[in-house]
Design an enzyme around this catalytic site. Structure first.
Site, short mmCIF file in Angstrom:
data_model
loop_
_atom_site.label_atom_id
_atom_site.label_comp_id
_atom_site.label_asym_id
_atom_site.label_seq_id
_atom_site.Cartn_x
_atom_site.Cartn_y
_atom_site.Cartn_z
N ASP A 26 0.80 -1.24 0.00
CA ASP A 26 0.00 0.00 0.00
C ASP A 26 0.83 1.29 0.00
OD1 ASP A 26 -1.90 -1.95 0.22
OD2 ASP A 26 -2.78 -1.25 2.09
N GLU A 74 -4.63 -0.71 -1.21
CA GLU A 74 -5.95 -0.80 -0.60
C GLU A 74 -6.89 -0.04 -1.53
OE1 GLU A 74 -6.19 0.20 3.55
OE2 GLU A 74 -8.36 -0.07 3.61
N LYS A 131 -6.59 -4.75 -3.00
CA LYS A 131 -7.18 -5.51 -1.89
C LYS A 131 -8.26 -4.68 -1.20
CE LYS A 131 -3.45 -4.37 1.41
NZ LYS A 131 -4.25 -3.52 2.28
N LYS A 134 -7.67 -4.92 4.97
CA LYS A 134 -6.36 -4.51 5.48
C LYS A 134 -5.33 -5.60 5.16
CE LYS A 134 -8.25 -0.79 7.17
NZ LYS A 134 -8.23 0.41 6.32
N VAL A 159 3.18 0.34 4.23
CA VAL A 159 2.44 1.09 5.25
C VAL A 159 1.01 0.57 5.40
CG1 VAL A 159 3.80 3.17 4.85
CG2 VAL A 159 1.68 2.85 3.56
N THR A 160 0.41 0.81 6.58
CA THR A 160 1.06 1.26 7.80
C THR A 160 1.41 0.02 8.63
OG1 THR A 160 -1.02 1.47 9.07
CG2 THR A 160 -0.26 3.43 7.87
N CYS A 164 -2.27 -2.40 7.78
CA CYS A 164 -2.23 -3.34 6.64
C CYS A 164 -1.00 -4.24 6.66
CB CYS A 164 -2.34 -2.57 5.34
SG CYS A 164 -3.99 -1.86 5.13
N GLN A 204 8.61 -14.10 21.35
CA GLN A 204 8.30 -15.52 21.53
C GLN A 204 8.93 -16.37 20.42
OE1 GLN A 204 4.17 -16.26 23.04
NE2 GLN A 204 3.80 -14.18 22.30
N1 TIU Z 1 -2.77 0.38 4.28
C1 TIU Z 1 -3.21 0.62 5.53
O1 TIU Z 1 -2.50 0.44 6.50
N2 TIU Z 1 -4.50 1.13 5.65
C2 TIU Z 1 -4.92 1.94 6.68
O2 TIU Z 1 -6.08 2.32 6.75
N3 TIU Z 1 -3.96 2.33 7.61
C3 TIU Z 1 -4.12 3.20 8.65
O3 TIU Z 1 -3.19 3.32 9.44
N4 TIU Z 1 -5.23 3.90 8.75
#
Ligand code: TIU
Length: 232
Positions: A26, A74, A131, A134, A159-160, A164, A204
């Site tokens: 993403d 996304e 996709k 997430k 990210v993030t 995701c 772990q």
């Molecule tokens: N790609 C992804 O992480 N989608 C999000 O909505 N991330 C947020 O941190 N909001």
């Protein structure tokens, strides 16, 4: 081809480049630039822009080593038929999924904001997976694609970190993949959430996977690049 080994936490990570993929999660304008979904949720997007050069360096190293490279976005269909109402109405975002913003309709495929940032743009032979969730495995062809290519190891950037990226790592781990998260090639709007995610993934005895910095990954991939025949 012999396995490569690199310095990672909680212990060295071994992978065979022929059965490994770089998964770029993403790296789209929606999250990294002003006027997209990330900012509409109230976030400071500049934190995410800072990792773009590192993601690019990892991309370059993976490409040079001939690794399979897969990008995700996304993204929802323009009719939002793949966006659960619960996802669209959640929270108090200034702009909701499907609304028109400065970079087009928020999180909608084909819109300007949905494009991957130019520095990380996919090459023509690289797969891009849209996709709706997430996690990158939910309602996508990712599993079939990885199985067809006999991929067992995933190097993950993007990210993030705690949304995701972490969802995708957990989905991948449950499907039997050996996952490495490259810590300076992933970022969150919340530093504490990024740190917590790194810690819980490698805890772990690598319960979800390994973490490493980009430098040893790039060095391992570079060592794998065979010298070109001299045609002089
Ligand atoms: N790609 C992804 O992480 N989608 C999000 O909505 N991330 C947020 O941190 N909001």
């Amino acid at each position: 081809m012999p396995d490569l080994t690199l310095d990672a936490q909680p212990y060295p990570y071994r992978f065979d480049p022929a059965h490994s993929a770089l998964l770029v999660i993403d790296m789209q304008r929606d999250f990294i630039e002003s006027g997209g979904f990330g900012e509409s949720l109230g976030n400071d997007v500049s934190r995410l822009a800072a990792i773009v050069p590192t993601v690019r360096r990892v991309l370059d190293a993976a490409r040079a080593a001939g690794l399979c490279v897969i990008h995700t976005r996304e993204a929802h269909r323009p009719d939002l038929s793949d966006c659960p109402p619960a996802k669209r109405v959640r929270g108090d975002a200034a702009l909701r999924i499907g609304d028109s913003g400065p970079m087009g309709r928020i999180l909608v495929a084909g819109e300007a904001g949905n494009q991957i940032v130019p520095a990380c743009a996919p090459l023509v032979d690289e797969t891009v997976i849209d996709k709706p969730g997430k996690g990158a495995f939910y309602n996508t062809p990712l599993m079939a694609l990885l199985a067809a290519r006999r991929i067992s190891h995933l190097l993950v950037v993007g990210v993030t970190t705690e949304v995701c990226v972490q969802s995708t790592l957990r989905e991948a781990n449950d499907r039997g993949f050996e996952c490495l998260l490259i810590e300076d090639a992933t970022e969150s709007y919340f530093p504490a959430f990024k740190q917590a995610t790194l810690d819980m993934i490698r805890a772990q005895g690598a319960i979800v996977g390994w973490t490493a910095h980009a430098e040893p990954v790039i060095a391992a991939l570079a060592a794998d690049v065979q010298p070109k025949p001299d045609h002089a």
